[in-house]
Enzyme design. Structure first.
Site, short mmCIF file in Angstrom:
data_model
loop_
_atom_site.label_atom_id
_atom_site.label_comp_id
_atom_site.label_asym_id
_atom_site.label_seq_id
_atom_site.Cartn_x
_atom_site.Cartn_y
_atom_site.Cartn_z
N THR A 1 0.82 -1.22 0.00
CA THR A 1 0.00 0.00 0.00
C THR A 1 0.85 1.27 0.00
OG1 THR A 1 -0.02 0.01 2.41
CG2 THR A 1 -1.86 -1.10 1.32
N LYS A 2 2.17 1.14 0.05
CA LYS A 2 3.00 2.31 0.28
C LYS A 2 3.22 3.12 -1.01
CE LYS A 2 3.70 1.70 4.69
NZ LYS A 2 2.55 0.92 5.17
#
Ligand SMILES: Cc1ncc(COP(=O)(O)O)c(C=O)c1O
Length: 411
Positions: free
Chosen positions: A208-209
């Site tokens: 998700t980064k």
């Protein structure tokens, strides 16, 4: 994504309770929270890596380390297989161990505190600011004891902590500073990159980064000897030359110089990271656009919007986190999240305050009431989709769903 009219049955919500039926417009497919934007360059590089026959730690990891170091302007960058590994190695390189205390904000992901436990030291939670969600330097100062060895500020959501105050506190008491930069790849603090302000920076490339390698992390430091030690500790404690066993320069015996860990990144991961990093600034532009649309769309709702970017800093826009004004709603945060889920909008919770988790309550004796601001945030926080993969219709869907949900559930 085209939306269609449909009655929403909120009674099946997985958590929380929504006391009313919410007829509304629902997306035709589920909008996954934090879904990464993967380009054709990444796909081609992964395929080329597979075809090269060298899929473990090798030339692409070396290239990713160099390019990341260049991007954040660090003299050294050591790639590892997660930010958790990066944080753990940084503490070990500082010699943190049994009998020591490390100050950690209670509003963070559990990994920030867990790694302290892994060293044998004790995480001591300090409260955060309700507006910025970042470690409150005065709260941190109140936690300093004769045993304190380090402070771990978390640049929450991509917003830099008040590093001048935190660094001054560290200097006053002779403490090390390990910056948790899991959210903060693009973050700037008075012209300097997050991760280069303290002794070590630890970055995440989790799915998700803002830069994604599926799993991955990076440690930055100004200290050449520390960077070398990190490499040794991250690869079974093998001596420096052991990294050469990944090259074609011929076989060498290696020596184990201390019992290290298996934390190395692979070339398959770096293949993704190289091209993700090349697009990070362009993606930040898209994140800023979505952020501005959300700010404008939610200003009149029963929520607290994210704090404005602080002067002299750049926010990495990793998480768009609404704090629900639950006193002006008929339901709790979990029920709002469940209602959005029923509308096919995935959201995240960043985070439930770490000290409220069972392990930290039962083993370390923390309790509700110890860290009021973190608990206040913990009960209200809800992160909305912010991936650069979102098109304008996706953003419209999120806005429509949030507005109609919160309007219907207002007290
Ligand atoms: C603030 C924070 N610290 C540490 C981590 C751990 O990162 P990783 O999953 O790369 O180990 C995360 C990941 O979500 C995080 O958000």
């Amino acid at each position: 994504m085209a939306a269609h009219a449909s009655p929403v049955k909120v009674g099946t919500a997985p958590r929380g309770r929504v006391p009313v039926s919410l007829p509304d417009v629902v997306r035709s497919d589920y909008l996954v929270f934090g879904s990464p934007a993967i380009g054709e360059e990444e796909i081609a590089e992964v395929v080329a890596t597979l075809r090269s026959g060298w899929i473990g730690t090798g030339p692409r990891v070396q290239r990713f380390e160099c390019e990341f170091a260049g991007y954040v302007d660090s003299p050294h960058a050591v790639a590892v297989n997660s930010c958790t590994a990066a944080l753990h190695l940084a503490l070990l390189a500082l010699g943190v161990g049994p009998g020591d205390e490390v100050i950690v904000p209670a509003m963070t992901f559990a990994a920030t505190a867990n790694v302290v436990v892994h060293t044998g030291a004790r995480p001591v939670f300090a409260d955060v600011d309700r507006g910025t969600l970042c470690l409150d330097p005065e709260a941190a100062a109140r936690r300093v004891t004769a045993r304190t060895r380090a402070i771990m500020p978390v640049h929450f959501a991509g917003r830099p902590c008040e590093m001048d105050s935190i660094l001054a506190l560290a200097r006053e008491h002779g403490l090390a500073v390990v910056e948790d930069c899991a959210h903060a790849i693009e973050t700037l603090y008075h012209g300097r990159h997050a991760g280069l302000l303290g002794d070590f920076g630890a970055f995440s490339f989790y799915v998700t980064k803002n830069v994604v390698t599926a799993e991955g992390g990076m440690v930055t430091t100004h200290d050449a000897a520390a960077a070398q030690r990190l490499k040794t500790l991250g690869l079974h404690g093998l001596d420096a030359d052991a990294w050469m066993r990944f090259s074609d320069s011929g076989f060498r015996h290696y020596e184990v110089v201390e019992p290290g860990f298996k934390y190395n990144m692979t070339d398959l991961q770096a293949a993704l990271g190289i091209h993700q990093l090349a697009r990070v600034e362009q993606n930040l532009g898209r994140r800023q656009e979505i952020w501005a649309r959300y700010d404008a769309a939610f200003a009149d709702l029963p929520v607290f919007l994210p704090a404005a970017e602080a002067p002299g800093t750049r926010h990495a826009r990793h998480l768009y986190t609404l704090l629900l004004d639950v006193d002006r709603l008929r339901v709790d945060r979990d029920a709002v999240q469940a209602a959005l889920h029923e509308r096919n909008i995935g959201t995240g919770i960043h985070y439930r305050a770490v000290h409220l988790h069972r392990y930290y309550r039962e083993t370390h004796g923390w309790a509700r009431g110890d860290l009021p601001n973190s608990e206040w945030i913990s009960d209200r926080t809800l992160s909305l989709p912010l991936s650069p993969k979102l098109d304008d219709d996706d953003v419209d869907d999120v806005i429509r769903a949030v507005r109609s949900t919160l309007t219907a559930l207002a007290a």
